[in-house]
Design an enzyme around this catalytic site. Structure first.
Site, short mmCIF file in Angstrom:
data_model
loop_
_atom_site.label_atom_id
_atom_site.label_comp_id
_atom_site.label_asym_id
_atom_site.label_seq_id
_atom_site.Cartn_x
_atom_site.Cartn_y
_atom_site.Cartn_z
N ASP A 1 -58.10 18.42 -12.08
CA ASP A 1 -57.04 17.66 -12.75
C ASP A 1 -56.89 18.19 -14.17
O ASP A 1 -57.83 18.12 -14.97
CB ASP A 1 -57.41 16.17 -12.76
CG ASP A 1 -56.25 15.27 -13.14
OD1 ASP A 1 -55.13 15.79 -13.31
OD2 ASP A 1 -56.47 14.06 -13.25
N ASP B 1 -50.08 19.47 -11.77
CA ASP B 1 -51.28 19.44 -12.61
C ASP B 1 -52.56 19.02 -11.90
O ASP B 1 -53.59 18.84 -12.55
CB ASP B 1 -51.05 18.53 -13.82
CG ASP B 1 -50.69 17.11 -13.43
OD1 ASP B 1 -50.34 16.89 -12.26
OD2 ASP B 1 -50.74 16.23 -14.30
N GLU B 2 -52.54 18.86 -10.58
CA GLU B 2 -53.79 18.52 -9.89
C GLU B 2 -53.76 18.99 -8.44
O GLU B 2 -52.70 19.13 -7.83
CB GLU B 2 -54.07 17.02 -9.96
CG GLU B 2 -53.04 16.14 -9.31
CD GLU B 2 -53.42 14.67 -9.32
OE1 GLU B 2 -54.61 14.35 -9.09
OE2 GLU B 2 -52.53 13.84 -9.55
#
Length: 356
Positions: free
Chosen positions: A9, A103-104
């Site tokens: 993350d 983003d993850e």
């Protein structure tokens, strides 16, 4: 015979990218999104979070919490560019990568390209490579399934990681506050508090029948996850079928003016999510739940793909007033389906099992 799953993350990704590209913003409280009367925070830097600024918060409230807050317009193409760099690093280690957003992502490294038996060391390597190539920090969670890895990645943020080993799972979950369980939101947590459930240990003490009685289908999930059971595999090339946002109001709304005001916030959040996933869709669906809990859905399909807020809002408004509202409204949701993602590719759902 268990898996090794990593959840990566990025730390305050959008805000961190803005601070990277514009050094004058470093160390300052910034929010990516709109700061006007109708604006919504899409992401906040850690400096802003200290003042209680959070994603999905209205721009007005964010400025009230943090008068020094600097609003920055989102640059999704730039975020996507860096996300692709990060994803390339993931594929150096495994083909079993399930991106959740820019983003993850989850990675199954049970059997990996480096032949490294330690998922903990792999996570550390990946985080170091991300930093060396982008000057951005990432946090990681490592465990035997996606649920535990997701929880673990939040523990040592920012720029840290946590491993939950098999022998540590049950003690860890029993001591965990119920609000920190992934998938248990504020409303569910409040309901659990009223039932005397404050920790994983409290949740584990409840029978399956009790949990299903009070939480329906989710009750069985809660019964399993508090025992460390979550068998969903990492799914490469996961196909997203729809993206939506909905809000349950603290007070039922009967005024069209107030309903339209809430609808605008909902659609702005939806537009952000679509752009975050880099998709658009042709079918817009409005969900309305009335004070008597009767639910209606209304849909409209256009011949072109949409993700723009104003276009989505125009269609959502038309759907809202397609027929007269029956009662006061307690929930409104808007979703977009018939997406422009590749529907021909079938998701790969291979589950590898080896010693941790």
């Amino acid at each position: 015979m268990i898996r090794k799953i990593i959840h990566i993350d990025m730390d305050a990704f959008y805000a961190s990218v803005e601070q990277l590209d514009f050094p004058e913003l470093k160390g300052k409280p910034i929010a990516v999104g709109g700061g006007g009367d109708r604006g919504v925070v899409a992401a906040a830097s850690y400096e802003a979070r200290k003042f209680g600024v959070r994603s999905a918060m209205s721009g007005v409230l964010a400025r009230k919490n943090c008068p020094e807050l600097i609003f920055v317009k989102p640059r999704f193409q730039r975020y996507k560019e860096i996300s692709q760099q990060i994803r390339t690093i993931f594929y150096e280690y495994t083909d079993y990568v399930e991106p959740l957003s820019l983003d993850e992502a989850f990675l199954d490294v049970t059997q990996n390209k480096m032949g490294n038996p330690s998922a903990t060391l792999i996570a550390e390597e990946i985080r170091n490579k991300i930093w060396n190539q982008t000057q951005l920090t990432a946090s990681a969670g490592i465990s035997i399934n996606k649920f535990l890895a997701k929880i673990a990645s939040d523990f040592n943020k920012p720029n840290g990681q946590k491993t939950i080993k098999p022998a540590e799972i049950l003690p860890f979950l029993e001591s965990l506050e119920i609000k920190k369980f992934f998938g248990i939101g504020k409303k569910t947590a409040d309901k659990m508090y009223h039932l005397g459930i404050f920790t994983g240990s409290d949740l584990k003490s409840k029978s399956q029948d009790f949990l299903e009685k009070h939480f329906g289908r989710s009750g069985l999930d809660y019964y399993h996850i508090v025992r460390g059971i979550h068998n969903s595999p990492v799914r490469p090339n996961r196909t997203i079928k729809s993206i939506g946002t909905e809000r349950t109001f603290e007070e039922n709304l009967s005024s069209e003016i107030f309903i339209l005001e809430k609808l605008e916030y909902i659609v702005e959040d939806l537009s952000f999510r679509l752009k975050k996933q880099n998709v658009a869709g042709k079918t817009i669906t409005l969900k309305i739940k009335y004070s008597d809990f009767v639910q209606q859905t209304r849909s409209h399909t256009v011949p072109y793909y949409l993700s723009d807020k104003e276009l989505l809002l125009d269609i959502a408004r038309n759907l809202l007033f397609q027929s007269k509202l029956k009662e006061s409204v307690r929930l409104i949701g808007v979703s977009v389906s018939n997406l422009n993602s590749d529907q021909k590719k079938k998701p790969i759902a291979v589950q590898l099992r080896f010693d941790f």
